[in-house]
Write a protein that holds these residues in place. Structure first.
Motif, PDB file in Angstrom:
ATOM      1  N   PHE A   1      13.955  41.572 -15.384  1.00 25.64           N
ATOM      2  CA  PHE A   1      14.621  40.909 -14.259  1.00 25.64           C
ATOM      3  C   PHE A   1      13.631  40.087 -13.431  1.00 25.64           C
ATOM      4  O   PHE A   1      13.999  39.089 -12.819  1.00 25.64           O
ATOM      5  CB  PHE A   1      15.318  41.949 -13.375  1.00 25.64           C
ATOM      6  N   ASP A   2      12.388  40.550 -13.425  1.00 20.90           N
ATOM      7  CA  ASP A   2      11.368  39.841 -12.646  1.00 20.90           C
ATOM      8  C   ASP A   2      10.992  38.521 -13.335  1.00 20.90           C
ATOM      9  O   ASP A   2      10.599  37.557 -12.671  1.00 20.90           O
ATOM     10  CB  ASP A   2      10.135  40.719 -12.445  1.00 20.90           C
ATOM     11  N   LEU A   3      11.103  38.494 -14.671  1.00 22.40           N
ATOM     12  CA  LEU A   3      10.870  37.234 -15.386  1.00 22.40           C
ATOM     13  C   LEU A   3      11.911  36.201 -14.941  1.00 22.40           C
ATOM     14  O   LEU A   3      11.600  35.031 -14.743  1.00 22.40           O
ATOM     15  CB  LEU A   3      10.986  37.451 -16.899  1.00 22.40           C
TER      16      LEU A   3
ATOM     17  N   ILE B   1      16.707  45.298 -10.737  1.00 26.52           N
ATOM     18  CA  ILE B   1      16.348  46.687 -11.005  1.00 26.52           C
ATOM     19  C   ILE B   1      15.105  46.690 -11.874  1.00 26.52           C
ATOM     20  O   ILE B   1      14.892  45.747 -12.655  1.00 26.52           O
ATOM     21  CB  ILE B   1      17.531  47.408 -11.705  1.00 26.52           C
ATOM     22  N   SER B   2      14.271  47.693 -11.748  1.00 25.61           N
ATOM     23  CA  SER B   2      13.155  47.822 -12.682  1.00 25.61           C
ATOM     24  C   SER B   2      13.611  48.738 -13.814  1.00 25.61           C
ATOM     25  O   SER B   2      14.244  49.778 -13.557  1.00 25.61           O
ATOM     26  CB  SER B   2      11.905  48.354 -11.993  1.00 25.61           C
ATOM     27  N   ILE B   3      13.295  48.321 -15.045  1.00 26.06           N
ATOM     28  CA  ILE B   3      13.887  49.054 -16.173  1.00 26.06           C
ATOM     29  C   ILE B   3      13.184  50.384 -16.439  1.00 26.06           C
ATOM     30  O   ILE B   3      13.668  51.172 -17.229  1.00 26.06           O
ATOM     31  CB  ILE B   3      13.938  48.183 -17.457  1.00 26.06           C
TER      32      ILE B   3
ATOM     33  N   MET C   1      16.496  49.434  -5.675  1.00 22.30           N
ATOM     34  CA  MET C   1      16.517  49.551  -4.222  1.00 22.30           C
ATOM     35  C   MET C   1      15.414  48.772  -3.509  1.00 22.30           C
ATOM     36  O   MET C   1      15.509  48.541  -2.307  1.00 22.30           O
ATOM     37  CB  MET C   1      16.422  51.041  -3.822  1.00 22.30           C
ATOM     38  N   THR C   2      14.389  48.365  -4.240  1.00 21.84           N
ATOM     39  CA  THR C   2      13.220  47.808  -3.559  1.00 21.84           C
ATOM     40  C   THR C   2      13.556  46.535  -2.776  1.00 21.84           C
ATOM     41  O   THR C   2      13.135  46.397  -1.619  1.00 21.84           O
ATOM     42  CB  THR C   2      12.101  47.537  -4.582  1.00 21.84           C
ATOM     43  N   GLY C   3      14.291  45.609  -3.387  1.00 21.08           N
ATOM     44  CA  GLY C   3      14.619  44.344  -2.720  1.00 21.08           C
ATOM     45  C   GLY C   3      15.324  44.542  -1.390  1.00 21.08           C
ATOM     46  O   GLY C   3      14.833  44.094  -0.341  1.00 21.08           O
TER      47      GLY C   3
HETATM   48  N1  LIG Z   1       5.456  48.212  -8.069  1.00 18.99           N
HETATM   49  C1  LIG Z   1       6.105  47.067  -7.809  1.00 18.99           C
HETATM   50  N2  LIG Z   1       5.416  45.925  -7.589  1.00 18.99           N
HETATM   51  C2  LIG Z   1       6.045  44.762  -7.323  1.00 18.99           C
HETATM   52  N3  LIG Z   1       7.390  44.652  -7.305  1.00 18.99           N
HETATM   53  C3  LIG Z   1       8.113  45.749  -7.519  1.00 18.99           C
HETATM   54  C4  LIG Z   1       7.524  47.022  -7.779  1.00 18.99           C
HETATM   55  N4  LIG Z   1       8.507  47.913  -7.963  1.00 18.99           N
HETATM   56  C5  LIG Z   1       9.664  47.244  -7.833  1.00 18.99           C
HETATM   57  N5  LIG Z   1       9.444  45.942  -7.565  1.00 18.99           N
HETATM   58  C6  LIG Z   1      10.429  44.876  -7.374  1.00 18.99           C
HETATM   59  O1  LIG Z   1      11.674  45.440  -7.037  1.00 18.99           O
HETATM   60  C7  LIG Z   1      12.644  45.193  -8.042  1.00 18.99           C
HETATM   61  C8  LIG Z   1      13.578  46.354  -8.178  1.00 18.99           C
HETATM   62  O2  LIG Z   1      12.847  47.495  -8.557  1.00 18.99           O
HETATM   63  P1  LIG Z   1      13.436  48.969  -8.411  1.00 18.99           P
HETATM   64  O3  LIG Z   1      13.919  49.108  -7.019  1.00 18.99           O
HETATM   65  O4  LIG Z   1      12.273  49.857  -8.734  1.00 18.99           O
HETATM   66  O5  LIG Z   1      14.521  49.108  -9.424  1.00 18.99           O
HETATM   67  C9  LIG Z   1      11.840  44.868  -9.285  1.00 18.99           C
HETATM   68  O6  LIG Z   1      12.602  44.084 -10.176  1.00 18.99           O
HETATM   69  C10 LIG Z   1      10.673  44.113  -8.670  1.00 18.99           C
HETATM   70  O7  LIG Z   1      11.053  42.787  -8.337  1.00 18.99           O
END
Ligand SMILES: Nc1ncnc2c1ncn2[C@@H]1O[C@H](COP(=O)(O)O)[C@@H](O)[C@H]1O
Ligand SMILES: Cc1cc2nc3c(=O)[nH]c(=O)nc-3n(C[C@H](O)[C@H](O)[C@H](O)COP(=O)(O)OP(=O)(O)OC[C@H]3O[C@@H](n4cnc5c(N)ncnc54)[C@H](O)[C@@H]3O)c2cc1C
Lengths: 250, 328
Positions: free
Chosen positions: A38-40, A119-121, A127-129
């Motif tokens: 997703f980050d790509l 989401i990170s796979i 939730m991070t965003g």
């Molecule tokens: N360790 C990390 N470093 C940078 N960006 C992150 C990191 N973890 C999560 N993200 C960003 O938050 C998005 C959602 O991640 P998550 O909430 O872990 O599913 C990812 O697609 C990244 O854009």
């Protein structure tokens, strides 16, 4: 247009994972790593917006181990201008701790847009965003699969279950990018060469103590191998019989 | 006593099934933590309060009704503000959300506002000394992590369809509340909800999912999937990414790693190769049937039953056979 993209180094999933003997985590030897899918798409979105605007910068932010420089360089080879690595060896499942560290880094950066993957796979936190947006008091649109930026306002379409919604938002804003928005470009040879000279800052990640902790990990139950019922439409009666008597789903 | 606040999801003025799943999960949470009340926030335009009855019938002790024109469409900023206010009142030990697009948009906002952790997308949980200990699929569903969180309050979301709504009759107690933030002042504005065919069953609610892949050749052939779904009843049609990329089906129908996760009783894959990214979204289905003309297609490795053949020929015959079976 000044854009930041948060990218995560994640294992390539086309492997069979093994769990360590103590059941606390998955085995990491032999794993390959890449930028979270997703980050790509978030990087690609940022590059396209910059290209369309005719000027601007794309800055990548990654919290991860030292080896994550590789992923930052790849983002640069695609076209990102600069990057920062917040170095941490911990496998972090606490979304808020990660979000706080990222928010502290992004604060004061005066970005027009901060992009995340949906989401990170690996941790699949999704939730991070929105957490970072909340911490920075920025408007956020999640699960974006259509996007149009026009000056200081944007319009996006976000995915729901079996539906979608059209959203308008002011810039600066945080977006989380979903599948379907674009296809990421491959780094060109020229891009790879140029990436080597782009600025990459490395500093220790400032992570709060985790509130969410991992108790254990396990593999899901394996599916027993199935069977071929037959060939073509002739096999339908037997299939229906099995669905009724054996699987009991009909 | 550990009270739970549930966010009940509605769409276009109708309660969604995931709301009842969430109430059932919340009842379980109170049982596991030695009793407590389940309160539910139900927000929408004027009249949404009239939809509260099923929440009580599934165990909501009180429904907090938030009616305002500004909630006719999803209004995440005002909702997050209201949820944060309710959850910081000291009344609730837990805040529970559906692991849906809206639930996973709201819950992290609220967690960040309150400075508490969040465990997402749980497929099951227990409670140990007040801490929620739950199962969350990671690594594309290839690993199951058991995560623990004790926050005050503790926030969690539950995976759609992981909890089956269970009746737990209560007399409806509704209390009207107001928004903690002016709904009209939200920076992010949802201006339109695009619903497909609203008679259709959602992929997560369907007992049977018929999924079509590139092997169906053209968009029109999805009619064969729609027909089979109709023959089953309680069925929905999904697709692979190859198909949604072609625009044969809407993006929201995509099943897999980057699409939806489904685990119906029966999953029928027609003209689908079985790429790992597709399997990530459906491998937990109870029974899997694959129809593919290539006997070596990877989908057969995880299918309980396979038919090697042309899906365009097999599907209509299967539809007739299912109709006949249902009629007898
Ligand atoms: N360790 C990390 N470093 C940078 N960006 C992150 C990191 N973890 C999560 N993200 C960003 O938050 C998005 C959602 O991640 P998550 O909430 O872990 O599913 C990812 O697609 C990244 O854009
Ligand atoms: C980062 C990333 C994320 C992805 N996320 C997803 C995702 O979420 N969901 C997803 O589905 N994919 C996803 N993909 C794509 C995935 O890798 C596959 O490309 C996709 O699933 C293939 O779709 P398909 O099976 O419909 O098409 P194909 O792989 O082209 O398979 C078509 C199949 O149909 C069979 N066939 C042809 N004609 C007939 C016929 N007449 N009758 C019966 N069978 C026939 C063929 O034998 C073949 O097996 C993702 C890929 C990447 C890189």
């Amino acid at each position: 247009m000044k854009i930041a993209v948060c990218i995560k180094r994640v294992p390539v999933m086309e492997v069979k994972f093994a769990i360590t003997a103590d059941g606390s985590r998955y085995e990491e030897t032999g794993l390959k790593y890449d930028i979270n899918d997703f980050d790509l798409w978030a990087i690609e979105a940022a590059l396209q917006l910059k290209e369309k605007a005719g000027d601007g910068t794309v800055h990548v932010v990654c919290l991860g181990p030292n080896a994550a420089q590789e992923q930052i360089r790849k983002a640069m080879a695609m076209g990102a201008d600069s990057g920062v690595l917040l170095e941490s060896d911990a496998r972090n499942y606490d979304g808020l701790a990660v979000a706080r560290a990222l928010a502290a880094e992004l604060k004061g950066g005066a970005y027009d847009l901060v992009l995340f993957g949906r989401i990170s796979i690996d941790s699949m936190n999704q939730m991070t965003g929105p957490m970072v947006a909340e911490l920075l008091d920025l408007p956020v649109v999640t699960n974006v699969f259509k996007l149009d930026i026009n000056g200081a306002t944007g319009r996006a379409e976000r995915v729901l279950e079996g539906a979608s919604e059209v959203v308008e938002f002011p810039l600066p804003a945080v977006l989380t990018i979903d599948d379907g928005l674009n296809k990421e470009r491959l780094p060109s040879l020229k891009g790879i060469m140029a990436a080597k000279k782009k600025p990459l800052e490395i500093k220790p990640a400032n992570l709060d103590a985790a509130q969410v902790t991992v108790r254990s990990m396990a593999l899901p139950a394996e599916r027993a191998a199935g069977r071929i019922v037959g060939e073509g439409a002739d096999a339908v009666p037997e299939l229906v019989r099995l669905l009724q008597t054996e699987a009991k789903v009909l | 006593m550990a009270n739970v606040l549930v966010f009940a999801e509605s769409r276009a003025g109708e309660l969604r099934k995931v709301a009842l799943e969430a109430v059932t999960a919340a009842r379980r949470l109170t049982e596991l933590s030695g009793g407590g009340a389940v309160h539910v926030l139900l927000a929408g335009a004027a009249g949404i309060g009239s939809k509260a009855e099923p929440l009580a019938a599934h165990g909501a002790d009180k429904v907090l009704v938030l009616e305002h024109a500004g909630f006719a469409l999803h209004n995440p900023e005002a909702l997050a503000a209201t949820l944060a206010q309710l959850l910081s009142s000291g009344t609730y030990a837990y805040g529970l959300f559906s692991g849906t697009s809206h639930g996973r948009d709201l819950s992290p906002r609220v967690a960040a506002k309150l400075g508490v952790g969040l465990i997402p997308d749980l497929t099951g949980f227990t409670v140990e000394n007040g801490a929620v200990v739950g199962q969350h699929p990671i690594n594309n569903g290839k690993v199951i992590a058991t995560l623990a969180l004790s926050g005050s309050p503790t926030l969690l979301s539950v995976r759609p369809a992981a909890f089956t709504p269970a009746p737990a009759e209560r007399a409806l107690v509704a209390e009207s509340i107001t928004s903690a933030a002016d709904p009209a002042a939200s920076r992010v504005k949802v201006i339109e909800l695009k619903q497909g065919n609203t008679d259709k069953i959602d992929l997560n609610d369907a007992a049977v999912v018929i999924a079509g892949g590139r092997g169906l050749k053209v968009a029109d052939n999805f009619k064969l999937c729609d027909d089979l779904a109709e023959a089953f009843g309680n069925a929905a049609v999904g697709a692979t990414r190859a198909v949604t990329d072609e625009g044969w089906r809407p993006h929201s129908d995509q099943i897999g790693q980057t699409g939806r996760n489904v685990s119906p009783d029966l999953y029928i894959a027609a003209g689908i190769s079985g790429a790992i990214q597709h399997l990530a979204g459906m491998r937990t289905s109870r029974t899997i049937v694959a129809i593919n003309k290539d006997k070596d297609a990877p989908i057969f490795k995880i299918a309980d039953y396979g038919i090697v053949g042309d899906a365009l020929e097999v599907l209509p015959v299967l539809t007739e056979a299912v109709r006949a079976a249902k009629a007898s």
